[in-house]
Write a protein that holds these residues in place. Structure first.
Motif, PDB file in Angstrom:
ATOM      1  N   TYR A 160      -9.374   5.194  -2.199  1.00 12.75           N
ATOM      2  CA  TYR A 160      -8.369   5.214  -3.059  1.00 12.75           C
ATOM      3  C   TYR A 160      -7.910   6.406  -3.855  1.00 12.75           C
ATOM      4  O   TYR A 160      -6.546   6.742  -3.724  1.00 12.75           O
ATOM      5  CB  TYR A 160      -8.720   4.190  -4.420  1.00 12.75           C
ATOM      6  N   ASP A 161      -8.888   7.374  -4.214  1.00 11.64           N
ATOM      7  CA  ASP A 161      -8.579   8.674  -4.852  1.00 11.64           C
ATOM      8  C   ASP A 161      -7.861   9.713  -3.640  1.00 11.64           C
ATOM      9  O   ASP A 161      -7.017  10.539  -4.191  1.00 11.64           O
ATOM     10  CB  ASP A 161     -10.076   9.312  -5.362  1.00 11.64           C
ATOM     11  N   ALA A 162      -8.426   9.433  -2.370  1.00 11.36           N
ATOM     12  CA  ALA A 162      -7.809  10.409  -1.279  1.00 11.36           C
ATOM     13  C   ALA A 162      -6.394  10.009  -1.109  1.00 11.36           C
ATOM     14  O   ALA A 162      -5.382  10.833  -0.965  1.00 11.36           O
ATOM     15  CB  ALA A 162      -8.622   9.900  -0.022  1.00 11.36           C
ATOM     16  N   ALA A 163      -5.971   8.737  -1.073  1.00  5.96           N
ATOM     17  CA  ALA A 163      -4.592   8.239  -0.955  1.00  5.96           C
ATOM     18  C   ALA A 163      -3.905   8.643  -2.206  1.00  5.96           C
ATOM     19  O   ALA A 163      -2.533   8.820  -1.965  1.00  5.96           O
ATOM     20  CB  ALA A 163      -4.523   6.706  -0.593  1.00  5.96           C
ATOM     21  N   LYS A 164      -4.542   8.761  -3.247  1.00  7.53           N
ATOM     22  CA  LYS A 164      -3.773   9.021  -4.431  1.00  7.53           C
ATOM     23  C   LYS A 164      -3.124  10.688  -4.154  1.00  7.53           C
ATOM     24  O   LYS A 164      -2.294  10.908  -4.871  1.00  7.53           O
ATOM     25  CB  LYS A 164      -4.952   8.967  -5.563  1.00  7.53           C
ATOM     26  N   LEU A 165      -4.015  11.357  -3.464  1.00  5.37           N
ATOM     27  CA  LEU A 165      -3.521  12.810  -3.183  1.00  5.37           C
ATOM     28  C   LEU A 165      -2.264  12.719  -2.709  1.00  5.37           C
ATOM     29  O   LEU A 165      -1.164  13.437  -3.009  1.00  5.37           O
ATOM     30  CB  LEU A 165      -4.369  13.604  -2.352  1.00  5.37           C
ATOM     31  N   ALA A 166      -1.894  11.877  -1.660  1.00 11.33           N
ATOM     32  CA  ALA A 166      -0.496  11.812  -1.019  1.00 11.33           C
ATOM     33  C   ALA A 166       0.562  11.264  -1.854  1.00 11.33           C
ATOM     34  O   ALA A 166       1.769  11.657  -1.975  1.00 11.33           O
ATOM     35  CB  ALA A 166      -0.812  11.025   0.151  1.00 11.33           C
ATOM     36  N   GLY A 167       0.126  10.176  -2.577  1.00 11.18           N
ATOM     37  CA  GLY A 167       1.019   9.411  -3.616  1.00 11.18           C
ATOM     38  C   GLY A 167       1.604  10.431  -4.572  1.00 11.18           C
ATOM     39  O   GLY A 167       2.602  10.362  -4.983  1.00 11.18           O
ATOM     40  N   GLU A 168       0.683  11.342  -5.210  1.00 15.52           N
ATOM     41  CA  GLU A 168       0.932  12.060  -6.203  1.00 15.52           C
ATOM     42  C   GLU A 168       1.931  13.183  -5.749  1.00 15.52           C
ATOM     43  O   GLU A 168       2.707  13.588  -6.350  1.00 15.52           O
ATOM     44  CB  GLU A 168      -0.138  12.729  -6.824  1.00 15.52           C
ATOM     45  N   TYR A 169       1.515  13.490  -4.643  1.00 16.11           N
ATOM     46  CA  TYR A 169       2.490  14.699  -3.997  1.00 16.11           C
ATOM     47  C   TYR A 169       3.876  14.214  -3.761  1.00 16.11           C
ATOM     48  O   TYR A 169       4.974  14.831  -4.074  1.00 16.11           O
ATOM     49  CB  TYR A 169       1.845  15.042  -2.704  1.00 16.11           C
ATOM     50  N   ALA A 170       4.050  12.935  -3.085  1.00 11.47           N
ATOM     51  CA  ALA A 170       5.154  12.379  -3.076  1.00 11.47           C
ATOM     52  C   ALA A 170       6.254  12.462  -4.407  1.00 11.47           C
ATOM     53  O   ALA A 170       7.072  12.408  -4.270  1.00 11.47           O
ATOM     54  CB  ALA A 170       5.129  10.872  -2.208  1.00 11.47           C
ATOM     55  N   ALA A 171       5.449  11.769  -5.369  1.00 11.87           N
ATOM     56  CA  ALA A 171       5.691  11.414  -6.547  1.00 11.87           C
ATOM     57  C   ALA A 171       6.543  12.798  -7.385  1.00 11.87           C
ATOM     58  O   ALA A 171       7.680  12.755  -7.907  1.00 11.87           O
ATOM     59  CB  ALA A 171       4.869  10.799  -7.473  1.00 11.87           C
ATOM     60  N   GLU A 172       5.964  13.722  -7.008  1.00 13.26           N
ATOM     61  CA  GLU A 172       6.169  15.122  -7.416  1.00 13.26           C
ATOM     62  C   GLU A 172       7.392  15.801  -6.585  1.00 13.26           C
ATOM     63  O   GLU A 172       8.094  16.572  -7.272  1.00 13.26           O
ATOM     64  CB  GLU A 172       5.002  16.041  -7.799  1.00 13.26           C
ATOM     65  N   ASN A 173       7.391  15.370  -5.417  1.00 18.93           N
ATOM     66  CA  ASN A 173       8.429  16.054  -4.429  1.00 18.93           C
ATOM     67  C   ASN A 173       9.666  15.293  -3.990  1.00 18.93           C
ATOM     68  O   ASN A 173      10.481  15.874  -3.447  1.00 18.93           O
ATOM     69  CB  ASN A 173       7.768  16.644  -3.561  1.00 18.93           C
ATOM     70  N   ILE A 174       9.389  13.910  -4.251  1.00 15.99           N
ATOM     71  CA  ILE A 174      10.560  13.252  -3.719  1.00 15.99           C
ATOM     72  C   ILE A 174      11.029  12.360  -4.843  1.00 15.99           C
ATOM     73  O   ILE A 174      10.424  11.306  -5.284  1.00 15.99           O
ATOM     74  CB  ILE A 174      10.003  12.103  -2.536  1.00 15.99           C
ATOM     75  N   THR A 312     -22.390   7.867  -1.645  1.00 20.07           N
ATOM     76  CA  THR A 312     -22.858   9.381  -1.297  1.00 20.07           C
ATOM     77  C   THR A 312     -21.224   9.917  -0.923  1.00 20.07           C
ATOM     78  O   THR A 312     -20.760   9.746   0.082  1.00 20.07           O
ATOM     79  CB  THR A 312     -23.570   9.359  -0.086  1.00 20.07           C
ATOM     80  N   GLU A 313     -20.740  10.421  -2.025  1.00 25.05           N
ATOM     81  CA  GLU A 313     -19.358  10.881  -1.863  1.00 25.05           C
ATOM     82  C   GLU A 313     -19.105  12.124  -1.018  1.00 25.05           C
ATOM     83  O   GLU A 313     -19.725  13.114  -1.046  1.00 25.05           O
ATOM     84  CB  GLU A 313     -18.495  10.800  -3.115  1.00 25.05           C
ATOM     85  N   THR A 314     -17.970  11.970   0.032  1.00 18.76           N
ATOM     86  CA  THR A 314     -17.695  13.274   0.740  1.00 18.76           C
ATOM     87  C   THR A 314     -16.360  13.570   0.551  1.00 18.76           C
ATOM     88  O   THR A 314     -15.469  12.962  -0.284  1.00 18.76           O
ATOM     89  CB  THR A 314     -17.857  12.892   2.384  1.00 18.76           C
ATOM     90  N   THR A 315     -15.858  14.659   0.971  1.00 20.84           N
ATOM     91  CA  THR A 315     -14.486  15.330   0.556  1.00 20.84           C
ATOM     92  C   THR A 315     -13.359  14.777   1.144  1.00 20.84           C
ATOM     93  O   THR A 315     -13.582  14.318   2.411  1.00 20.84           O
ATOM     94  CB  THR A 315     -14.934  16.951   0.526  1.00 20.84           C
ATOM     95  N   SER A 316     -12.349  14.901   0.592  1.00 24.27           N
ATOM     96  CA  SER A 316     -10.923  14.619   1.172  1.00 24.27           C
ATOM     97  C   SER A 316     -10.202  15.741   0.709  1.00 24.27           C
ATOM     98  O   SER A 316     -10.095  16.315  -0.369  1.00 24.27           O
ATOM     99  CB  SER A 316     -10.437  13.195   0.804  1.00 24.27           C
ATOM    100  N   LYS A 317      -8.833  16.027   1.434  1.00 17.92           N
ATOM    101  CA  LYS A 317      -7.968  16.952   1.099  1.00 17.92           C
ATOM    102  C   LYS A 317      -6.345  16.359   1.796  1.00 17.92           C
ATOM    103  O   LYS A 317      -6.478  15.994   2.814  1.00 17.92           O
ATOM    104  CB  LYS A 317      -8.392  18.237   1.791  1.00 17.92           C
ATOM    105  N   LEU A 318      -5.323  16.828   0.902  1.00 17.64           N
ATOM    106  CA  LEU A 318      -3.986  16.537   1.512  1.00 17.64           C
ATOM    107  C   LEU A 318      -3.728  17.727   2.518  1.00 17.64           C
ATOM    108  O   LEU A 318      -3.678  18.970   1.731  1.00 17.64           O
ATOM    109  CB  LEU A 318      -3.184  16.178   0.538  1.00 17.64           C
ATOM    110  N   ILE A 319      -3.259  17.590   3.495  1.00 18.40           N
ATOM    111  CA  ILE A 319      -3.002  18.641   4.581  1.00 18.40           C
ATOM    112  C   ILE A 319      -1.275  18.591   4.588  1.00 18.40           C
ATOM    113  O   ILE A 319      -0.799  17.754   4.903  1.00 18.40           O
ATOM    114  CB  ILE A 319      -3.357  18.619   5.896  1.00 18.40           C
ATOM    115  N   THR A 320      -1.019  19.833   4.033  1.00 14.49           N
ATOM    116  CA  THR A 320       0.872  20.094   4.388  1.00 14.49           C
ATOM    117  C   THR A 320       0.773  21.185   4.844  1.00 14.49           C
ATOM    118  O   THR A 320      -0.175  22.105   5.378  1.00 14.49           O
ATOM    119  CB  THR A 320       1.233  20.137   2.817  1.00 14.49           C
TER     120      THR A 320
END
Length: 336
Positions: A160-174, A312-320
């Protein structure tokens, strides 16, 4: 470390109760490969881990496989990496887990193709005292508990939090978003979480379509074509995996549509090239190689008597475009 002799006896007893003639790991309709390492830690040299994922049909899984090989070499364990031919072949994956129990593996790493259907197989592993580590996909906790089963930990991102990264980016830019959602496979919790994680950040967007393309590129191409024919004003697409994202990009290009921002999940090589070309706005990376390394270490920790956190949480990142080259450098060892 668990008594291997007792484990073998338990596994043989369980085998007698299973259906005779069960297809062996790596047989028809499946793929399996084995990696053995002689790395540091002499006590781990005879440990065999069954690593069972949903498929090897896209780059995410092949990258995870390379990560598993690298970790096996480093940690001095044997890993048998297995997958059905299709992500939707749940029965085959169940069979693979049951076979791993019969064979007496020391641990099982599982990316479940369905959050409920794998529960009985996990319980069989529990009864044989074989620890189960989930990777990348969770299981239905209520169903597992109801059957008296358990897993040692879930290794992976917070979907959920990983997908949130893309959603926040979209909300801020589109602004004034009209969004098409390409959903994943029904019953896969990770896909549901990815859909919700993006959607909750763009509640002001108008939803013009939301339907599954079953994580398949060709199906996503067809779905996106149909959506565009009926809704030419779409300007945002969220696909919950890379294959569907690529199918959407292809449909948009073939129809000569402009101004549509596509986001997807997994940051495949095709995704990275599309970001460079400007046909994909962004993709969420979840570092499958690190998930594999962490899952194997969790197996060793459990075998050595350690207790693990539920996640055991691992990392995620939005790539642009802004961080594309940095990410490529990070993944150069695992992606051709």
């Amino acid at each position: 470390m668990k008594n291997k002799t007792m484990k073998k006896i338990t596994a043989i007893m369980m085998a007698a109760s299973m259906v005779f003639g069960m297809t062996a790991c790596g047989g028809s309709g499946s793929e399996s490969t084995t990696s053995t390492g002689e790395g540091s830690g002499s006590k781990s040299g005879d440990i065999k881990i069954a690593y069972i994922v949903k498929a090897k049909t896209d780059e995410f899984w092949t990258t995870m496989e390379k990560g598993a090989y690298a970790a096996a070499e480093e940690k001095g364990v044997t890993v048998e990496f297995q997958a059905p031919e299709k992500e939707t072949d749940v029965e085959k994956q169940v069979q693979m887990v049951e076979n791993a129990v019969v064979k007496g593996f020391d641990a099982i790493i599982l990316s479940a193709a369905d959050s409920k259907s794998l529960v009985p197989a996990i319980v069989k592993a529990n009864n044989a005292n074989i620890p189960v580590i989930l990777v990348n996909d969770t299981i239905d906790e209520e169903a597992l508990e109801a059957d008296g089963g358990k897993v040692e930990t879930y290794v992976g991102i917070n979907q959920y939090d990983a997908a949130k990264l893309a959603g926040e980016y979209a909300a801020e830019n589109i602004a004034d978003g009209k969004v098409c959602y390409l959903e994943g496979i029904s019953g896969v919790t990770a896909h549901e979480d990815r859909l919700a994680g993006f959607k909750d950040q763009v509640e002001d967007y108008e939803i013009v379509a939301s339907q599954t393309a079953k994580c398949d590129r060709n199906e996503a191409f067809n779905v996106m074509q149909n959506v565009l024919q009926k809704n030419s004003d779409v300007n945002v697409v969220w696909a919950v995996n890379a294959e569907m994202g690529q199918g959407a990009v292809q449909a948009i290009q073939q129809g000569n549509y402009e101004g549509i921002q596509v986001f997807d999940f997994d940051a495949s090589s095709d995704d990275l090239q599309a970001i460079e070309d400007g046909t994909l706005a962004g993709s969420v990376a979840q570092y499958p190689n690190l998930q594999a390394e962490t899952a194997i270490q969790c197996c060793l920790d459990v075998i050595n008597g350690e207790s693990l956190d539920a996640h055991t949480e691992t990392t995620s990142k939005l790539i642009t475009k802004d961080n594309l080259e940095e990410y490529r450098a990070e993944m150069a060892e695992f992606v051709e």
